[in-house]
Design a protein around this motif. Structure first.
Motif, PDB file in Angstrom:
ATOM      1  N   UNK A 150     -16.012  22.438  -9.973  1.00 15.66           N
ATOM      2  CA  UNK A 150     -16.041  20.971  -9.956  1.00 15.66           C
ATOM      3  C   UNK A 150     -15.524  20.511  -8.599  1.00 15.66           C
ATOM      4  N   UNK A 151     -16.372  19.839  -7.842  1.00 17.33           N
ATOM      5  CA  UNK A 151     -15.984  19.326  -6.536  1.00 17.33           C
ATOM      6  C   UNK A 151     -15.514  17.887  -6.671  1.00 17.33           C
ATOM      7  N   UNK A 152     -14.493  17.545  -5.925  1.00 18.21           N
ATOM      8  CA  UNK A 152     -14.033  16.161  -5.905  1.00 18.21           C
ATOM      9  C   UNK A 152     -14.934  15.370  -4.956  1.00 18.21           C
ATOM     10  N   UNK A 153     -14.807  14.067  -5.013  1.00 16.02           N
ATOM     11  CA  UNK A 153     -15.573  13.208  -4.111  1.00 16.02           C
ATOM     12  C   UNK A 153     -15.191  13.509  -2.656  1.00 16.02           C
ATOM     13  N   UNK A 154     -13.913  13.813  -2.429  1.00 13.72           N
ATOM     14  CA  UNK A 154     -13.456  14.157  -1.074  1.00 13.72           C
ATOM     15  C   UNK A 154     -14.078  15.476  -0.601  1.00 13.72           C
ATOM     16  N   UNK A 155     -14.221  16.443  -1.512  1.00 15.25           N
ATOM     17  CA  UNK A 155     -14.864  17.715  -1.166  1.00 15.25           C
ATOM     18  C   UNK A 155     -16.313  17.481  -0.744  1.00 15.25           C
ATOM     19  N   UNK A 156     -17.011  16.669  -1.504  1.00 10.27           N
ATOM     20  CA  UNK A 156     -18.415  16.385  -1.219  1.00 10.27           C
ATOM     21  C   UNK A 156     -18.543  15.639   0.105  1.00 10.27           C
ATOM     22  N   UNK A 157     -17.649  14.696   0.352  1.00  7.00           N
ATOM     23  CA  UNK A 157     -17.685  13.964   1.613  1.00  7.00           C
ATOM     24  C   UNK A 157     -17.442  14.906   2.791  1.00  7.00           C
ATOM     25  N   UNK A 158     -16.507  15.851   2.618  1.00  4.71           N
ATOM     26  CA  UNK A 158     -16.229  16.803   3.698  1.00  4.71           C
ATOM     27  C   UNK A 158     -17.443  17.694   3.974  1.00  4.71           C
ATOM     28  N   UNK A 159     -18.149  18.087   2.942  1.00  4.91           N
ATOM     29  CA  UNK A 159     -19.358  18.906   3.113  1.00  4.91           C
ATOM     30  C   UNK A 159     -20.398  18.121   3.907  1.00  4.91           C
ATOM     31  N   UNK A 160     -20.587  16.858   3.563  1.00  2.00           N
ATOM     32  CA  UNK A 160     -21.568  16.027   4.267  1.00  2.00           C
ATOM     33  C   UNK A 160     -21.141  15.830   5.721  1.00  2.00           C
ATOM     34  N   UNK A 161     -19.855  15.599   5.943  1.00  2.00           N
ATOM     35  CA  UNK A 161     -19.367  15.445   7.321  1.00  2.00           C
ATOM     36  C   UNK A 161     -19.571  16.735   8.129  1.00  2.00           C
ATOM     37  N   UNK A 162     -19.405  17.871   7.501  1.00  2.00           N
ATOM     38  CA  UNK A 162     -19.649  19.156   8.166  1.00  2.00           C
ATOM     39  C   UNK A 162     -21.127  19.303   8.511  1.00  2.00           C
ATOM     40  N   UNK A 163     -21.994  18.898   7.592  1.00  2.00           N
ATOM     41  CA  UNK A 163     -23.433  18.943   7.858  1.00  2.00           C
ATOM     42  C   UNK A 163     -23.790  18.052   9.051  1.00  2.00           C
TER      43      UNK A 163
ATOM     44  N   UNK B 180     -27.595  18.167   0.112  1.00  2.00           N
ATOM     45  CA  UNK B 180     -27.533  18.386  -1.334  1.00  2.00           C
ATOM     46  C   UNK B 180     -27.488  19.878  -1.663  1.00  2.00           C
ATOM     47  N   UNK B 181     -28.231  20.675  -0.899  1.00  2.00           N
ATOM     48  CA  UNK B 181     -28.189  22.125  -1.090  1.00  2.00           C
ATOM     49  C   UNK B 181     -26.823  22.702  -0.751  1.00  2.00           C
ATOM     50  N   UNK B 182     -26.202  22.198   0.308  1.00  2.00           N
ATOM     51  CA  UNK B 182     -24.864  22.659   0.689  1.00  2.00           C
ATOM     52  C   UNK B 182     -23.847  22.314  -0.394  1.00  2.00           C
ATOM     53  N   UNK B 183     -23.994  21.146  -1.001  1.00  2.00           N
ATOM     54  CA  UNK B 183     -23.098  20.752  -2.092  1.00  2.00           C
ATOM     55  C   UNK B 183     -23.305  21.677  -3.284  1.00  2.00           C
ATOM     56  N   UNK B 184     -24.552  21.938  -3.636  1.00  2.00           N
ATOM     57  CA  UNK B 184     -24.841  22.846  -4.747  1.00  2.00           C
ATOM     58  C   UNK B 184     -24.278  24.241  -4.479  1.00  2.00           C
TER      59      UNK B 184
END
Length: 121
Positions: free
Chosen positions: A74-87, A39-43
């Motif tokens: 504004x991040x897309x859902x795909x952007x957020x998913x990529x961040x989580x996958x990177x984490x 969540x911090x990485x997304x923020x």
């Protein structure tokens, strides 16, 4: 973490926040750590680049509540998913490195964090 099925119609960030609340209630430290980090990485990804600050006269500065604030990205859902996958990938790579150093206790924690994040995808 629970074995409930994930509702993919709910945005990923909301699923992460819900999972964080559940992990806090069950005191699952590895899940809490992984979810908070994601969540911090997304923020952080939403934050704008720093604006060039120039010295100058006070009368030329922004005045009033919120005058110097800028809108976040504004991040897309795909952007957020990529961040989580990177984490997840970062944790898995670090776990391998800890294994080579003989630190299985740390590698187990990192793998548990990665699993908690993977469960939300």
């Amino acid at each position: 973490m629970s074995t409930e099925s994930i509702d993919n119609s709910v945005p990923l960030r909301a699923r992460l926040r819900t999972a964080l609340s559940a992990a806090m209630k069950t005191r699952d430290r590895s899940a809490i750590s992984g979810l908070r980090s994601a969540l911090g990485a997304i923020d952080n990804a939403e934050a704008i680049d720093t604006v060039d600050i120039k010295a100058g006269a006070v009368e030329n500065s922004a005045v009033g509540l919120g005058a110097a604030e800028a809108r976040r990205r504004d991040l897309t859902e795909a952007d957020i998913e990529q961040i989580v996958r990177t984490e997840i990938a970062d944790r898995q790579q670090a776990a391998v490195e800890y294994d080579t150093l003989g630190r299985s206790d740390h590698s187990d924690l990192l793998r548990a964090e990665a699993a908690a994040l993977e469960a939300q995808l």
